[in-house]
Structure formats: C-alpha cells, structure tokens
Design a protein around this motif. Structure first.
Motif, short mmCIF file in Angstrom:
data_model
loop_
_atom_site.label_atom_id
_atom_site.label_comp_id
_atom_site.label_asym_id
_atom_site.label_seq_id
_atom_site.Cartn_x
_atom_site.Cartn_y
_atom_site.Cartn_z
N UNK A 611 0.81 -1.21 0.00
CA UNK A 611 0.00 0.00 0.00
C UNK A 611 0.85 1.27 0.00
N UNK A 612 1.93 1.26 0.78
CA UNK A 612 2.75 2.47 0.87
C UNK A 612 4.20 2.06 1.10
N UNK A 613 5.10 2.97 0.73
CA UNK A 613 6.53 2.61 0.80
C UNK A 613 7.09 2.69 2.21
N UNK A 614 6.49 3.53 3.09
CA UNK A 614 6.99 3.76 4.45
C UNK A 614 8.41 4.32 4.46
N UNK A 615 8.82 4.93 3.35
CA UNK A 615 10.11 5.61 3.30
C UNK A 615 9.91 7.08 3.67
N UNK A 616 10.94 7.73 4.21
CA UNK A 616 10.84 9.17 4.48
C UNK A 616 10.46 9.93 3.21
N UNK A 617 9.77 11.03 3.38
CA UNK A 617 9.20 11.78 2.25
C UNK A 617 10.22 12.11 1.16
N UNK A 618 11.42 12.60 1.49
CA UNK A 618 12.37 12.93 0.40
C UNK A 618 12.73 11.72 -0.46
N UNK A 619 12.84 10.53 0.17
CA UNK A 619 13.16 9.32 -0.59
C UNK A 619 11.93 8.80 -1.33
N UNK A 620 10.79 8.97 -0.70
CA UNK A 620 9.55 8.49 -1.31
C UNK A 620 9.26 9.21 -2.62
N UNK A 621 9.59 10.47 -2.65
CA UNK A 621 9.31 11.26 -3.86
C UNK A 621 10.48 11.22 -4.84
N UNK A 622 11.60 10.65 -4.44
CA UNK A 622 12.79 10.63 -5.30
C UNK A 622 13.13 9.19 -5.69
N UNK A 623 12.17 8.52 -6.32
CA UNK A 623 12.42 7.19 -6.91
C UNK A 623 12.50 6.06 -5.91
#
Length: 977
Positions: A611-623
């Motif tokens: 459902x979601x990556x659970x990565x921090x926002x900067x990483x989530x939006x950067x590939x």
C-alpha cells in the motif's frame, strides 16, 4: 371426530420408512459438525470389498458408427445438424481397440469396468427383427477379455444413444410404445450377456435424456418445442426401467444372481440464507432433478410432492397399479455426480434462488436419509480439463482426490453405505454437447494418430495408487508428532506495528474530581476547576497504551515479541540528525517495558507493504528504492535505531518480507545493499557492546509440485522458489549472487532485468546474517501445464493451483508446507539458525471461538516440531501472527468489540503449547530446563560507562549506610525515654 379418525388411520397405515423430506436434515447436520476438524483430510481406507471402477459410454468412445451393420443412433443424426462442429463417428475408436482399452483397465487395477451397449449396434433399427450378430460379438469379445483379466463388468443398456429409427418413426421416448420395445431389448441383453454380468444399469441419467434431449434441445435428439414433453418422456423412462427390472427379477435373477438399477445424476445445492424457506427450496431443487426419478423408485412409486405442487397438471400421474409397478425397482442406488450435470446442465430455474455446490459427501448423506439407507454405488464421478490438455491433468487429479475423499468420509464418519466408486472416464472421447472441447479421460487419446494412441495421465497414476492402497492410509508423516522444543526456544507473537501514544495519558487530564468514598466510590468531575500543569519529566510508566500492550503480550505466555518501527515517522525528512524524539522515546519505553515483563523485543527496521513505501518523504518522492542514496540512508537510520534502542533490543530484522513479487529486480538489488550496509554497521559499530543479532525476514510460502512424481512439475516448483525466496536468500546466505537457476532462466528469455553484482557488492552482501527468518502462511501447487490464464504466470511458465481437499481461509491451510519450507532452508544453507517469524491464518474477526486458528496453530507448530526433532532443522523460534485484530485485522489472538478487548480461544491454546514447550509425550518425565536470570535493565551502564557505574554503586552504599545510622540513632533516643 371423523377427521381425527382419518388422521389416526393415515398415521398407522403410512409406512415408517417413507420419512417424507427426511433429507431436509442434511444441511443442519453438516452445519453443526466441528470446524475445521471435519473439513480436514481423512486418512483412512475403504472397506475390503469396496468396488473400484472406471467407465465409458458407447457413443463417446466406440466410433465405427457405420461399421459391420451398425444402425444410426440419434447422436449420429444430431451431430450432423444445426451448428454442430464435430461428431463421434470415430470417437476413441474403441471398436477397433479392445486390447488397448483392456490394457488400460488392467494398468489401473480396477475391479469393475462400466461400459454401455450401443442399442443400434445390436438392433440397428431398435427392434429384435434387425438383430446384428457382428455388433453383438463385439460385446461378447469385450466381456471375455474383461473376464480373462478378472475385471467385473457393469453394463448400461441405454446411455443416451437411442436408435434413430425409433426416434424418426415413433418419436423416441415421447412414445409409450418404447416401454415394450426397451423391455424386449433388455430381455435380449440379459439372455445374451447376463451370465457374465452382475451389475446392470438400465438407463443412464434420465434427467438429461428427458429435460435436455426433449426440453432444451442441448443434447440428442435436440427437441425443444413443448415445455411439458420432458415430463412425459421421464414418465416413459421410469416405466421402461420398471418393466426391465421386473423382467430380470422374474426370469433372470434366480439363475444369474445379478443386481439392477437406474443411474440417477444430481447436482448439490446449498441455501443462500439460513432460513427454513431456503432449506425447503434446496430440497425442492433436488426433488426436481434427482427426486423426479429417485422417489418413484425408492419411496412410494410417485413423484415428489414439491414437483406435483409446482407443476400441477403438467406432470403425468401414475395409476395405483403403475405406482406398484415402479416402486422398489432398484437393487442399489446408482449415483452419477460431476461435470456432466453440475455447472453445465443445471440452469438457474432449477436452483430456486439457491447456490449450486460440488459436495459429493452431502449428496451421499442426503440420498442415504431421504431414501432409507440404500446401498449407494457411485457409477460416474470426475471432472474435466480443457481439450488441449495432454497427459498432465493435475486439475482432474485433485477433483478425483476430492470426490474419493468425500466418499471415504461418507462411509467412515457419516455411516453411509457407499459400496463403490467409478472414475469417469477411462479414456478421452466425444464429450456430448461439449464435443472435443474438454477431456475427461484418465488416459489421453491422441485423436490424430491412426491407432488412437492411449497414454496414462497423471490422474490415472493417482487413481491407480489410491486403488492399490484402498484409499488414503495414514502414513507416519501424517501423524502428529510428540516431543518438546529446546529449553531456550523462542516463543513469540508478531504484529506489523504497535499502538503509539505520543502524549502520556497518565497525567493528561487536568480536571479536578471529587471522590465519593462514603457512597459508591465514584469520581465526580467538578466543572470549571482544573489542576495547575505538572512540571515533571515524562516516565515510561506514564504511557497507558504501553502498559496495556505489554500486559496483552505477557498474557499470551511468549518470551519474544516482534514488531516493526515506522521509518517515515521516526525520520520524517530523512535526516537522522533530526529524528522524531517523541516517537523514539516511546519505542524506547516500549522495548524497556517488554524486557521488564521478561519478553525479548524483536524489532524490524522496515516492513514492506504494497500500500505504501513507508520511506521518508524525500526518498519516497525521489524514486524510492531505485534511488542509489536510499541504501545509505537506510544504514544511517539503522545506526540511529541501534544507538537509541540497542540497549534493550538484541534481535533485529532489517527488512521484513522485501521479496514481494511486486518488487522489481532493480529495487530488490538496492534493498539487498541496504540490508548489507545496515548489517555491517551493527557488526562493526554496535555488536561488541550490545551483543545482538541482525538478519532479514523473507516471505516463504511453500511451493509444491502439483504432481510430485513428475519432473515436469518438480522443475517449475524449484523455479518459483528460486525466484521468490532464492532471489534474496542466495546473495546473503549462499554464493553472494542470485540463484543460478534464476539467472539462466532469465537469460533463456533474453531478459536483462536482473542486475549484476560487482565484486564489491558481492562481498558487501554475502554472509550478512546471524539467522534465517521466514514468514510462512500457506502453500501453493504449481504445474507446467497451462489450464487457467488467471492463475498462470507466463514469465515463469507455471500454472498455480490448489488441492481442492485443502481447508481454505481464504488461503489454503496446509500445515506440512511449513515443514517442507524449513527443510528447504536446511538443504540449501546447512545448519543456519532458523526462526519462523510470522505464521498465522485469517479468520472472521467476529469468531472469538476461532476454531480454525486453534487448528492452524496446533498443526503448524506440530510440523515445526517434526522439522526440529525428525529432520534436524536448527529451529530456534516460532512466532504466531498476529497479536491483535486491531493492528492486523482477521489474524489476531485478541479480538475487539468497540473498546472491549476479547481473548480468543486460540490465545489460550497457544499459551498451553508454550507452557508445555511443545507436545510432550504422555506420561514422560517433565522437561528439566534451567531457570534463566531476570534481565537487568541497568547493567548496560556498567558495561558502557564503568566509572559512572562505580560511582553509582559507591553512592548507593553511602546512602544505605547513612540510612542505617539515622534509624539506629532514633531507636536509641526512644529507649532513653
């Protein structure tokens, strides 16, 4: 008074055996059987005299439609009209292949062979005056060959192929004259073949003959103009059968000692609702299909009341003499079940709003109580595969397994007198209205070869094995194991996440209350008053949610608890220099409180979800994971967690279930690097001081070859495991590279998707583990033979399927799959320590008496014990999934209704297994385990900061000494006075 007398007379004169609508009890009876125990596979054997049979029908397999004087049948004519694309002119050419058919029968090891006589081969125009000696000799030869091979025949007089002359001149079965003509044909057959035949079937599936031959027109003769004609046809079929039975009974039975019946086919039906009205509709549906013919034969010589009420004058009536003539004219109940009727030739109008099902066991039970316990011979049963299927037919095989298993339960558990089972059919042939679009044979027929070459399918091998063993005898591996796990075994429970409370609830309410101690002890809020804010440091004990969760975990009886941190919440902007200190503090308190409750925390750094990556926002939006900076960011995040929580956490999971099929190979490559960097960070910087362990947890459902004796299925199973598990396991636990089979398969497909490890990354990743952790929930079957495009994986060229005897919820419950998965790890990676980090089943959250989960945990843990004690797997721990429905809906040991937490039955059962450390042998001496020291939460201070520790000890000693001095000084003062 007269009415009462009439009622009394009716009750006394009505035979007790009639039991009208006794079958209505069937649905209620089966709904009360223990679940899931009653659904579990039954290992047992059939009675010693059980009949194992296989069958065919003349028009489907014989061919030679004009050979040696044979007359045309209605099917010869029907297949040449309308939009028909194929005929049975050649079929499987059994007419010229008696030796091949008998060889196949002998290979199967059956005791009986059911076949039908072609009426128009014996009497080309349907009557004795057209007798064909050559056609008759074909059946004499077949009977002789069967006798030579000690196979008993079960002979059907009429299997849908009426001589066309009778249809054209008399209108076929719509004409009552056929009763006498059929009787004469039967007389000839009894006289000619009867000395070698002990089981006779007069007419096969009269429902299909009447409704679909003379109603819908789906089968020959294809008549569909008169909606009432099927009932007149059925009437004549019953009278023809009765005439043949009485003829045999009077003139042939005394010498030939045979038995005779009519083969009746039926679907099964289950209520769409639990109300009595739905059950009555189910009963009525069966009456309109099976009861139409069964009630006249087995009960009172008349049609079911439900049919009479709904059809009225459309249904013919029997005279008193005819009822007596028809009643009781069956020596056994010949039951057909499977693809010929179910899901193909039953339309919605006969379901009466209910749901069709394929439950042979319930159908057998219904017949048993509805018709006063007759001996039941299943004379046709099986399923089908697509017409392009060759010798690999696991789908057919597993349906056969299901139906045979249901027949066995019917005998052993339900007490039904099932005397035999007939697999359908011996060989592929012309499949009536489906022509050659499906195949039902146990033997594959190559219709393109001159001799119609026969080859055994996987279903034939399976059926032969069942016959040889007379069922499914219990094998040692099927029996529950007895024994215990080692003393230091990790018993745990898992949760994807925990409830987080960032504001302590202990002092969150500033209101002032009045305590009514003299009355009911209630607190009364004083409106308008509030206490001044407290200026105190937050303590771990202030979090009510921690206390509650830890208490819930402790109640389970486990010594380990596995949960996941939230990377994106702990380091929202990806900068570990600015973490969420409040959340970090909460996790610190949670792990500390776990240790105080003697529960070892097992912490996952990143839990993969679709459902979601659970990565921090900067990483989530950067590939996301494709960003080459992500592995390093993950390692930095891991260091933060090790540093802040490592004093309490000694078991870490870097990545939980990253080997999802939705993850690309490039993403997986970066995840492997991230794991390796995090592992090395712990190994180099924290292990010496903290003494913990680090690994990753892989999702590992087992993959079993659909037919384990077939190399063609074994290879696809290995391939799937390489791609699903070996993908992450081999680089870490093995060679430092992806599995050889995985790489060679992709190369064969000309795919360049799989990244290549350079030497630096290979060395980085290889060996980055302290244990092997798996999440295991279920098992799948795979075969190379494509059957269903929805469950076919084209890239791997594998067909996924399930064994239809498995318990479903919604995934299959297959306990032995866990043992096989654990052995796979041992075989590939030797003596590596293994943890089952998550194992559980989804069940309706409203079922607090969660019997499926009780069954699941008991049996899966028992299989884990077998892996440890019998197979030598270095199994270190087992974690049930999950703690609570609140966090993991449908999987929890705890349920929840509004705000109330409910302890489910599975929790108590799991607690009991833990208390006994497994399944100790009855009467054996208790396992002697050393008592382990309680955790010392402050001891790490002495290890990390010896000076501070020393000063703390000295200070404590000084305070104790001063306290003693003050106490004794005060005591002396009192003595002076």
């Amino acid at each position: 008074m007269n009415a009462l007398l009439a009622l009394f007379t009716f009750l006394t004169l009505t035979p007790a055996a009639a039991k009208p609508n006794a079958g209505l009890k069937t649905w209620g009876r089966f709904s009360k059987l223990p679940y899931p125990g009653d659904k579990a596979f039954l290992y047992d054997t059939f009675p010693g005299d059980f009949i194992w049979a296989v069958g065919t029908a003349a028009y489907q397999v014989e061919g030679a439609f004009e050979k040696d004087g044979k007359g045309l049948s209605i099917w010869d004519t029907f297949t040449r009209g309308g939009n028909r694309m194929a005929t049975g002119d050649v079929g499987s050419d059994s007419y010229h292949n008696i030796h091949a058919d008998v060889r196949a029968i002998r290979q199967l090891g059956v005791s009986h062979y059911r076949f039908s006589l072609s009426w128009s081969r014996i009497f080309p125009n349907g009557t004795r005056g057209s007798y064909n000696e050559i056609g008759t000799n074909y059946y004499r030869t077949l009977l002789k060959r069967l006798k030579e091979n000690r196979v008993e025949p079960v002979v059907t007089l009429y299997h849908w192929d009426l001589p066309d002359h009778l249809q054209q001149t008399l209108g076929g079965w719509s004409n009552p004259e056929l009763v006498g003509i059929f009787k004469d044909y039967a007389d000839f057959c009894f006289q000619t073949f009867g000395d070698d035949v002990k089981y006779w079937i007069t007419i096969d599936n009269p429902f299909v003959v009447a409704r679909h031959g003379y109603g819908t027109g789906v089968v020959a003769p294809g008549i569909k103009n008169d909606p009432d004609l099927p009932f007149r046809v059925g009437h004549n079929l019953l009278k023809a059968h009765a005439a043949a039975w009485h003829l045999y009974d009077r003139h042939y039975r005394p010498r030939q000692q045979g038995k005779l019946s009519m083969a009746l086919a039926s679907h099964w039906i289950k209520p769409s609702r639990t109300r009595l009205e739905s059950l009555r509709e189910c009963q009525c549906s069966l009456d309109h299909v099976l009861g139409w013919f069964a009630r006249p034969l087995f009960t009172d010589g008349d049609y079911p009341p439900c049919m009479k009420a709904r059809l009225g004058s459309r249904l013919p009536t029997f005279t008193r003499e005819e009822r007596e003539q028809v009643k009781g004219t069956a020596d056994f109940f010949a039951l057909s079940h499977g693809a010929a009727l179910s899901f193909q030739l039953i339309n919605d109008s006969l379901k009466f709003g209910q749901q069709e099902d394929l439950d042979l066991r319930m159908l057998l039970y219904w017949v048993n109580i509805e018709y006063d316990k007759p001996p039941i011979f299943v004379v046709q049963s099986g399923w089908y595969v697509l017409g392009n299927t060759k010798t690999e037919d696991p789908k057919h095989m597993y349906y056969l397994k299901r139906f045979i298993a249901e027949a066995l339960k019917s005998i052993v558990i339900d007490g039904v007198n099932v005397i035999g089972y007939t697999a359908w059919s011996l060989i592929d042939g012309f499949e009536w209205h489906r022509e050659y679009g499906i195949r039902r044979g146990l033997y594959y027929v190559d219709f393109n070869t001159p001799d119609m070459k026969r080859e055994p399918k996987t279903s034939a091998t399976f059926y032969r094995n069942v016959i040889q063993r007379n069922g499914f005898p219990e094998l040692p591996e099927n029996r529950p194991a007895q024994g215990v796990f080692p003393c230091d075994f990790a018993w745990g429970v898992s949760a994807n996440s925990i409830q987080v409370e960032t504001i302590p609830s202990q002092f969150a309410d500033p209101s002032v209350y009045l305590w009514n101690i003299s009355n009911n002890g209630a607190l009364m809020k004083l409106e308008g008053l509030s206490a001044p804010p407290l200026r105190r440091t937050t303590h771990c004990a202030d979090y009510a949610s921690i206390r509650q969760q830890v208490d819930d975990i402790r109640q389970v009886g486990v010594n380990h608890f596995h949960f996941s941190l939230n990377w994106s919440a702990l380091v929202p902007m990806g900068d570990v220099a600015h973490p969420n200190t409040t959340l970090l503090g909460y996790y610190h308190c949670f792990t500390r409180q776990l240790l105080q409750a003697n529960v070892t925390p097992v912490v996952t750094l990143w839990h993969h979800t679709r459902q979601r990556s659970s990565l921090p926002a900067p990483l989530d939006t950067a590939n996301k994971w494709l960003n080459r900076a992500t592995p390093k960011a993950f390692a930095d995040y891991a260091r933060l967690c090790y540093r802040e929580l490592g004093a309490h956490v000694k078991m870490w999971i870097t990545l939980n279930e990253p080997n999802d099929e939705m993850v690309s190979y490039q993403e997986g490559h970066q995840m492997l690097r991230a794991h390796a960097l995090a592992w090395h960070a712990y190994d180099l910087e924290f292990r010496h001081a903290q003494g913990g362990q680090v690994s990753l947890a892989l999702h590992m459902d087992w993959v079993e070859p659909a037919f384990s004796f077939s190399r063609e299925d074994v290879e696809p199973a290995k391939r799937v495991l390489d791609f699903r598990v070996g993908w992450f396991a081999e680089p870490i636990f093995g060679s430092g590279d992806y599995p050889l089979g995985m790489r060679s398969w992709l190369r064969q497909l000309n795919s360049l998707d799989l990244p290549v490890f350079n030497e630096k990354d290979r060395q980085l990743v290889k060996g980055t583990y302290d244990f092997f952790a798996i999440s295991h929930f279920s098992t799948k079957l795979v075969t190379h033979a494509k059957e269903d495009s929805y469950t076919y994986t084209a890239m791997l060229e594998v067909q996924h399927m399930i064994d239809t005897t498995w318990i479903m919820s919604p995934r299959p419950v297959v306990p032995w799959g866990l043992r096989k998965a654990l052995n796979w790890v041992k075989e590939h990676y030797c003596d590596v320590p293994v943890y089952v980090m998550a194992n559980g089943v989804q069940e309706d959250p409203a079922r607090f008496k969660d019997s499926l989960r009780v069954y699941y945990l008991y049996n899966y843990i028992n299989e884990a014990l077998k892996a440890y004690t019998l197979d030598g797997v270095n199994l270190k721990g087992y974690f049930a999934y999950a703690l609570s429905d609140q966090r993991d809906p449908g999987f929890g040991l705890y349920g929840q209704v509004h705000e109330e937490v409910i302890v489910k039955a599975s929790l108590s059962n799991y607690h009991n297994i833990i208390q006994h450390n497994g399944f100790p042998i009855l009467g054996a001496a208790p396992q002697q385990c050393p008592s382990f020291p309680q955790p010392c939460l402050g001891c790490h201070v002495l290890v990390k900061r010896p000076v501070v520790g020393f000063l703390t000890l000295v200070g404590s000693g000084v305070l104790i000494t001063l306290g003693l001095i003050i106490y004794y000084t005060a005591k002396r003062h009192k003595e002076c006075y």
